[in-house]
Design a protein around this motif. Sequence first.
Motif, PDB file in Angstrom:
ATOM      1  N   UNK A  25      49.117  48.899  31.197  1.00 16.89           N
ATOM      2  CA  UNK A  25      50.333  48.519  31.926  1.00 16.89           C
ATOM      3  C   UNK A  25      51.565  49.177  31.309  1.00 16.89           C
ATOM      4  N   UNK A  26      51.635  49.241  29.983  1.00 18.74           N
ATOM      5  CA  UNK A  26      52.748  49.937  29.337  1.00 18.74           C
ATOM      6  C   UNK A  26      52.774  51.407  29.735  1.00 18.74           C
ATOM      7  N   UNK A  27      51.617  52.029  29.730  1.00 14.50           N
ATOM      8  CA  UNK A  27      51.556  53.438  30.101  1.00 14.50           C
ATOM      9  C   UNK A  27      51.906  53.682  31.556  1.00 14.50           C
ATOM     10  N   UNK A  28      51.576  52.732  32.420  1.00 15.60           N
ATOM     11  CA  UNK A  28      51.824  52.920  33.850  1.00 15.60           C
ATOM     12  C   UNK A  28      53.256  52.568  34.247  1.00 15.60           C
ATOM     13  N   UNK A  29      53.800  51.511  33.648  1.00 15.00           N
ATOM     14  CA  UNK A  29      55.075  50.995  34.150  1.00 15.00           C
ATOM     15  C   UNK A  29      56.267  51.213  33.227  1.00 15.00           C
ATOM     16  N   UNK A  34      55.239  61.786  28.920  1.00 16.79           N
ATOM     17  CA  UNK A  34      53.875  62.075  28.462  1.00 16.79           C
ATOM     18  C   UNK A  34      53.310  60.953  27.602  1.00 16.79           C
ATOM     19  N   UNK A  35      54.169  60.122  27.005  1.00 15.86           N
ATOM     20  CA  UNK A  35      53.693  59.011  26.171  1.00 15.86           C
ATOM     21  C   UNK A  35      52.890  58.007  26.998  1.00 15.86           C
ATOM     22  N   UNK A  36      53.165  57.912  28.290  1.00 17.88           N
ATOM     23  CA  UNK A  36      52.425  56.995  29.156  1.00 17.88           C
ATOM     24  C   UNK A  36      50.954  57.325  29.217  1.00 17.88           C
ATOM     25  N   UNK A  37      50.635  58.621  29.200  1.00 24.76           N
ATOM     26  CA  UNK A  37      49.226  59.020  29.204  1.00 24.76           C
ATOM     27  C   UNK A  37      48.531  58.597  27.909  1.00 24.76           C
ATOM     28  N   UNK A  38      49.252  58.674  26.806  1.00 20.15           N
ATOM     29  CA  UNK A  38      48.680  58.249  25.528  1.00 20.15           C
ATOM     30  C   UNK A  38      48.391  56.757  25.504  1.00 20.15           C
ATOM     31  N   UNK A  39      49.346  55.965  25.988  1.00 17.22           N
ATOM     32  CA  UNK A  39      49.131  54.523  26.033  1.00 17.22           C
ATOM     33  C   UNK A  39      47.948  54.181  26.932  1.00 17.22           C
ATOM     34  N   UNK A  40      47.863  54.813  28.086  1.00 17.31           N
ATOM     35  CA  UNK A  40      46.772  54.518  29.017  1.00 17.31           C
ATOM     36  C   UNK A  40      45.423  54.935  28.439  1.00 17.31           C
ATOM     37  N   UNK A  41      45.378  56.074  27.758  1.00 15.37           N
ATOM     38  CA  UNK A  41      44.095  56.511  27.189  1.00 15.37           C
ATOM     39  C   UNK A  41      43.659  55.603  26.045  1.00 15.37           C
ATOM     40  N   UNK A  42      44.594  55.109  25.251  1.00 16.13           N
ATOM     41  CA  UNK A  42      44.234  54.160  24.199  1.00 16.13           C
ATOM     42  C   UNK A  42      43.752  52.853  24.819  1.00 16.13           C
ATOM     43  N   UNK A  43      44.362  52.443  25.934  1.00 17.06           N
ATOM     44  CA  UNK A  43      43.898  51.242  26.645  1.00 17.06           C
ATOM     45  C   UNK A  43      42.480  51.395  27.145  1.00 17.06           C
ATOM     46  N   UNK A  44      42.143  52.565  27.656  1.00 15.65           N
ATOM     47  CA  UNK A  44      40.768  52.822  28.096  1.00 15.65           C
ATOM     48  C   UNK A  44      39.821  52.804  26.899  1.00 15.65           C
ATOM     49  N   UNK A  45      40.284  53.296  25.759  1.00 13.77           N
ATOM     50  CA  UNK A  45      39.479  53.226  24.544  1.00 13.77           C
ATOM     51  C   UNK A  45      39.209  51.791  24.119  1.00 13.77           C
ATOM     52  N   UNK A  46      40.202  50.921  24.278  1.00 12.37           N
ATOM     53  CA  UNK A  46      39.988  49.506  23.982  1.00 12.37           C
ATOM     54  C   UNK A  46      38.935  48.923  24.911  1.00 12.37           C
ATOM     55  N   UNK A  47      38.942  49.322  26.180  1.00  8.65           N
ATOM     56  CA  UNK A  47      37.899  48.860  27.107  1.00  8.65           C
ATOM     57  C   UNK A  47      36.521  49.307  26.644  1.00  8.65           C
ATOM     58  N   UNK A  48      36.411  50.551  26.161  1.00 11.26           N
ATOM     59  CA  UNK A  48      35.115  51.063  25.702  1.00 11.26           C
ATOM     60  C   UNK A  48      34.613  50.266  24.497  1.00 11.26           C
ATOM     61  N   UNK A  49      35.502  49.960  23.565  1.00 14.75           N
ATOM     62  CA  UNK A  49      35.083  49.182  22.394  1.00 14.75           C
ATOM     63  C   UNK A  49      34.721  47.759  22.803  1.00 14.75           C
TER      64      UNK A  49
END
Length: 60
Positions: A25-29, A34-49
């Motif tokens: 949500x931070x990355x999207x809103x 470009x920092x938004x992509x980093x936040x979103x990718x880390x969020x996806x990493x949290x989903x994987x873990x």
Amino acid sequence: MGMDKNTVLAWATLIMIIVGLALIALGAFRYDDIAGYGFASVGVGFFAIAWVFNALKGRV
């Protein structure tokens, strides 16, 4: 309230899903650059873990 290993993994999975949603949500809103992509990718990493933690329940 006794917490065994499966309960701890369940709580860790829930917390990681909430944090992952918050990061996406931070990355999207919040961040439009470009920092938004980093936040979103880390969020996806949290989903994987969190998925791995969920898969470990009952096996540990």
